[in-house]
Design a protein around this motif. Structure first.
Motif, mmCIF file in Angstrom:
data_model
loop_
_atom_site.group_PDB
_atom_site.id
_atom_site.type_symbol
_atom_site.label_atom_id
_atom_site.label_comp_id
_atom_site.label_asym_id
_atom_site.label_seq_id
_atom_site.Cartn_x
_atom_site.Cartn_y
_atom_site.Cartn_z
ATOM 1 N N PRO A 1 0.814 -1.226 0.000
ATOM 2 C CA PRO A 1 0.000 0.000 0.000
ATOM 3 C C PRO A 1 0.843 1.268 0.000
ATOM 4 N N VAL A 2 0.330 2.300 -0.680
ATOM 5 C CA VAL A 2 1.030 3.589 -0.729
ATOM 6 C C VAL A 2 1.183 4.157 0.676
ATOM 7 N N VAL A 3 0.117 4.097 1.457
ATOM 8 C CA VAL A 3 0.152 4.539 2.856
ATOM 9 C C VAL A 3 -0.328 3.368 3.715
ATOM 10 N N PRO A 4 0.588 2.560 4.254
ATOM 11 C CA PRO A 4 0.177 1.431 5.089
ATOM 12 C C PRO A 4 -0.609 1.926 6.301
ATOM 13 N N LEU A 5 -1.838 1.497 6.416
ATOM 14 C CA LEU A 5 -2.697 2.025 7.483
ATOM 15 C C LEU A 5 -2.242 1.602 8.870
ATOM 16 N N HIS A 6 -1.358 0.587 8.936
ATOM 17 C CA HIS A 6 -0.914 0.147 10.263
ATOM 18 C C HIS A 6 -0.087 1.213 10.987
ATOM 19 N N ILE A 7 0.460 2.195 10.237
ATOM 20 C CA ILE A 7 1.239 3.235 10.909
ATOM 21 C C ILE A 7 0.348 4.096 11.800
ATOM 22 N N PHE A 8 -0.968 4.121 11.504
ATOM 23 C CA PHE A 8 -1.891 4.911 12.328
ATOM 24 C C PHE A 8 -2.309 4.178 13.594
ATOM 25 N N ARG A 9 -1.865 2.913 13.734
ATOM 26 C CA ARG A 9 -2.128 2.211 14.988
ATOM 27 C C ARG A 9 -1.321 2.808 16.126
ATOM 28 N N SER A 10 -0.248 3.475 15.783
ATOM 29 C CA SER A 10 0.533 4.192 16.787
ATOM 30 C C SER A 10 -0.216 5.458 17.177
ATOM 31 N N GLY A 11 -0.592 5.550 18.447
ATOM 32 C CA GLY A 11 -1.307 6.738 18.898
ATOM 33 C C GLY A 11 -0.506 8.002 18.687
ATOM 34 N N ASN A 12 0.802 7.940 18.946
ATOM 35 C CA ASN A 12 1.644 9.124 18.769
ATOM 36 C C ASN A 12 1.670 9.581 17.320
ATOM 37 N N PHE A 13 1.755 8.625 16.379
ATOM 38 C CA PHE A 13 1.791 9.015 14.961
ATOM 39 C C PHE A 13 0.488 9.709 14.567
ATOM 40 N N SER A 14 -0.641 9.156 14.978
ATOM 41 C CA SER A 14 -1.936 9.763 14.642
ATOM 42 C C SER A 14 -2.077 11.152 15.261
ATOM 43 N N LEU A 15 -1.650 11.285 16.519
ATOM 44 C CA LEU A 15 -1.739 12.589 17.183
ATOM 45 C C LEU A 15 -0.835 13.612 16.513
ATOM 46 N N MET A 16 0.370 13.189 16.103
ATOM 47 C CA MET A 16 1.276 14.119 15.445
ATOM 48 C C MET A 16 0.770 14.523 14.067
ATOM 49 N N SER A 17 0.028 13.625 13.415
ATOM 50 C CA SER A 17 -0.580 13.991 12.132
ATOM 51 C C SER A 17 -1.609 15.103 12.333
ATOM 52 N N VAL A 18 -2.392 14.985 13.400
ATOM 53 C CA VAL A 18 -3.387 16.018 13.723
ATOM 54 C C VAL A 18 -2.691 17.342 14.058
ATOM 55 N N ILE A 19 -1.668 17.276 14.903
ATOM 56 C CA ILE A 19 -0.958 18.492 15.299
ATOM 57 C C ILE A 19 -0.263 19.125 14.100
ATOM 58 N N GLY A 20 0.328 18.294 13.229
ATOM 59 C CA GLY A 20 0.976 18.819 12.024
ATOM 60 C C GLY A 20 -0.019 19.508 11.109
ATOM 61 N N PHE A 21 -1.205 18.920 10.950
ATOM 62 C CA PHE A 21 -2.258 19.538 10.140
ATOM 63 C C PHE A 21 -2.609 20.920 10.686
ATOM 64 N N ILE A 22 -2.781 21.003 12.004
ATOM 65 C CA ILE A 22 -3.166 22.280 12.618
ATOM 66 C C ILE A 22 -2.025 23.292 12.533
ATOM 67 N N ALA A 23 -0.781 22.837 12.694
ATOM 68 C CA ALA A 23 0.362 23.745 12.571
ATOM 69 C C ALA A 23 0.418 24.346 11.170
ATOM 70 N N GLY A 24 0.170 23.517 10.147
ATOM 71 C CA GLY A 24 0.121 24.032 8.778
ATOM 72 C C GLY A 24 -1.036 24.991 8.579
ATOM 73 N N PHE A 25 -2.186 24.645 9.136
ATOM 74 C CA PHE A 25 -3.389 25.483 9.059
ATOM 75 C C PHE A 25 -3.089 26.879 9.595
ATOM 76 N N VAL A 26 -2.489 26.922 10.773
ATOM 77 C CA VAL A 26 -2.248 28.195 11.457
ATOM 78 C C VAL A 26 -1.111 28.980 10.798
ATOM 79 N N MET A 27 -0.010 28.299 10.497
ATOM 80 C CA MET A 27 1.174 28.993 10.025
ATOM 81 C C MET A 27 0.941 29.704 8.697
ATOM 82 N N PHE A 28 0.369 28.991 7.728
ATOM 83 C CA PHE A 28 0.211 29.611 6.416
ATOM 84 C C PHE A 28 -0.905 30.634 6.407
ATOM 85 N N GLY A 29 -1.897 30.463 7.285
ATOM 86 C CA GLY A 29 -2.896 31.509 7.432
ATOM 87 C C GLY A 29 -2.282 32.781 8.000
ATOM 88 N N ALA A 30 -1.403 32.617 9.003
ATOM 89 C CA ALA A 30 -0.733 33.770 9.602
ATOM 90 C C ALA A 30 0.186 34.460 8.600
#
Length: 532
Positions: A281-310
């Motif tokens: 698979p292009v994006v193996p879904l098992h990497i999202f079984r890691s809670g830290n990886f999923s949380l960092m994806s959320v935080i990274g999304f929000i950091a991008g949201f805020v930074m480029f808006g600013a």
């Protein structure tokens, strides 16, 4: 014992088809960092600079490009084609690196980027330029992913914090220097050199990486997941087009936007289903079984949201309300970018020396939320000093987040998934920036038009009917009453945009609280010992 380890490493490298010296390079990376690794890191920073600097330089040259090539109605596609190609290709580059080895894949992305740059510089009309920018964007998608993944291979997570300052410095240099460099190149050499300037830098990076980077060559048995790649490309393309066109080219409720949303959702649902069936698979879904990886994806999304808006609205506020010069718009962000650079370096050093990192996502998200709330309080009487302090608070928060998100994401997966982890984290940040610009932009535009209609009546509505963002020349031509109304409108617009950013940043804070501090790999590895 040392001899046994060296023999095991050599045997493993031979089985993997490694280049001679690959295992020594990796061992050296965990020790005192040999000169070859430092040369590679310099080349990687150059490649990262190319990816980040390009849009900043080209944006400054766009009025001149339109003046020579025409095609004003297609102007937005020069940026959109590049952004689409970059976002769509990012996860694919990461997977290719995992399957076939990072060195060759990364060098291919550099070559593709340079070909796109050269062709863009030779474009004879707007259609050619848009097509060549798409080629350039395809290469750019592999630059950032390649940099992060190769650093992940060379430097163990415990030591990687030392290099956060370098990456944050490159980001700050691109944002501050891009508009200045772009303006200087366009004025003295012509707009075509805003593309040609990439060539010598890219060649230097290619030569350095070719000569001194030694990583194992891989030969994947599974075939490339073409169906997954296609579905993901369609899904990402639809999302980016919705966020780019919504509220500007087309109304949010228009048939075109609704169709794109439907296509995007269907493609992404199909992609997720297929990833559970695909052999590679292009994006193996098992990497999202890691809670830290999923949380960092959320935080990274929000950091991008805020930074480029600013980055979008702060210069607009300072130019329209505080009367700052547009020529030095990059310098207006210096308080934010300077604070981001300093805190990123501190966070990196502390992480390397202690191995602890959980405090940084929490503190960073809190500072970002507080800073954005402070920015939402700005009005027509806010001084540059006050706004600079507010920006510094936001920058300090971003500095705690920007590289820590990648570090923790990479530490949360196995080495074989380093590429897809890097590309997925990068993709979430890219999508966050697209959503941030679109949603904050829609709020800003609606608020500006409402306030202009309230304060200046029919004249206000006429002034902003084409665009809620006026350039300096248009602003200077307005009657005094209309200009003052516009300044109040921009203040109101930025208030709404930054208040939304503060609310979104609170979501990042909640996510950060649940991050678990997993020990960073490489922290307790003994240094190689000499045998007599």
């Amino acid at each position: 014992m040392a001899d046994t380890k060296a023999a095991d490493a050599a045997e493993a490298a031979a089985e993997a088809g490694a280049e001679p010296g690959a295992e020594q390079g990796a061992a050296g990376a965990e020790g005192k960092q040999p000169r070859s690794v430092r040369v590679v890191l310099l080349a990687l920073m150059i490649a990262m600079l190319l990816a980040m600097l390009d849009n900043m330089i080209v944006g400054t040259a766009m009025p001149t490009i339109v003046g020579e090539l025409g095609g004003l109605e297609h102007l937005s596609w020069v940026v959109t084609a590049y952004t689409l190609a970059t976002a769509a290709s990012t996860p694919i580059w990461g997977k290719l690196g995992d399957m076939y080895g990072r060195k060759g894949v990364f060098m291919t992305s550099i070559v593709l980027f340079l070909i796109g740059s050269a062709l863009s510089g030779m474009a004879q009309d707007m259609g050619q330029l848009i097509g060549f920018r798409a080629i350039q964007g395809l290469g750019a998608g592999g630059l950032m992913v390649g940099v992060m993944a190769i650093i992940g291979d060379l430097i163990p997570p415990r030591e990687r914090g030392k290099y956060q300052g370098m990456m944050a410095g490159v980001m700050a240099l691109a944002m501050i220097g891009g508009p200045l460099v772009g303006g200087t190149i366009t004025d003295h050499w012509g707009w075509r050199w805003s593309f040609y300037i990439n060539l010598p830098l890219g060649v230097v990076a290619l030569i350095a990486i070719s000569a001194v980077l030694h990583l194992p060559r891989k030969r994947a048995q599974a075939r490339i997941d073409y169906l997954g790649a296609g579905l993901l490309t369609v899904g990402i393309t639809s999302i980016v087009l919705v966020t780019t066109w919504g509220g500007s080219e087309y109304a949010w409720g228009s048939a075109m936007i609704m169709e794109l949303i439907g296509i995007g959702v269907a493609a992404l649902v199909g992609f997720l289903f297929w990833q559970t069936k695909a052999a590679a698979p292009v994006v193996p879904l098992h990497i999202f079984r890691s809670g830290n990886f999923s949380l960092m994806s959320v935080i990274g999304f929000i950091a991008g949201f805020v930074m480029f808006g600013a980055v979008l609205f702060l210069p607009l506020y300072q130019q329209s309300v505080q009367g700052a010069s547009a020529t030095n718009s990059g310098l207006l962000l210096l308080p934010m970018l300077g604070a981001m650079l300093v805190t990123s370096m501190v966070a990196g050093r502390v992480t390397t020396s202690t191995g602890h990192y959980k405090a940084f996502p929490i503190v960073g998200s809190a500072l970002m939320a507080v800073g954005l709330y402070l920015l939402s309080l700005m009005d027509t009487d806010t001084s540059r000093l006050t706004s600079g302090v507010y920006m510094a608070v936001v920058g300090a928060g971003m500095g705690c987040l920007m590289q820590i998100t990648m570090l923790v994401s990479q530490n949360s997966v196995e080495m074989k998934d380093m590429g897809v982890a890097s590309s997925t984290t990068t993709l979430f940040r890219t999508l966050g920036s697209s959503f941030g610009v679109a949603i904050m932009g829609a709020l800003f535009n609606n608020r500006v038009q409402d306030v202009m209609a309230e304060r200046a009546g029919a004249l206000g509505s006429k002034v902003t009917e084409q665009s809620a963002q006026l350039d300096a020349a248009s602003l200077a031509k307005l009657p005094v009453a209309a200009r003052e109304a516009y300044q109040h409108a921009v203040s109101a617009g930025t208030h709404s945009a930054f208040l939304l950013g503060a609310v979104v940043a609170v979501v990042a804070l909640v996510a950060a609280v649940f991050v678990k501090e997993v020990p960073l790999r490489g922290g307790s590895a003994p240094k190689p010992t000499e045998t007599v």
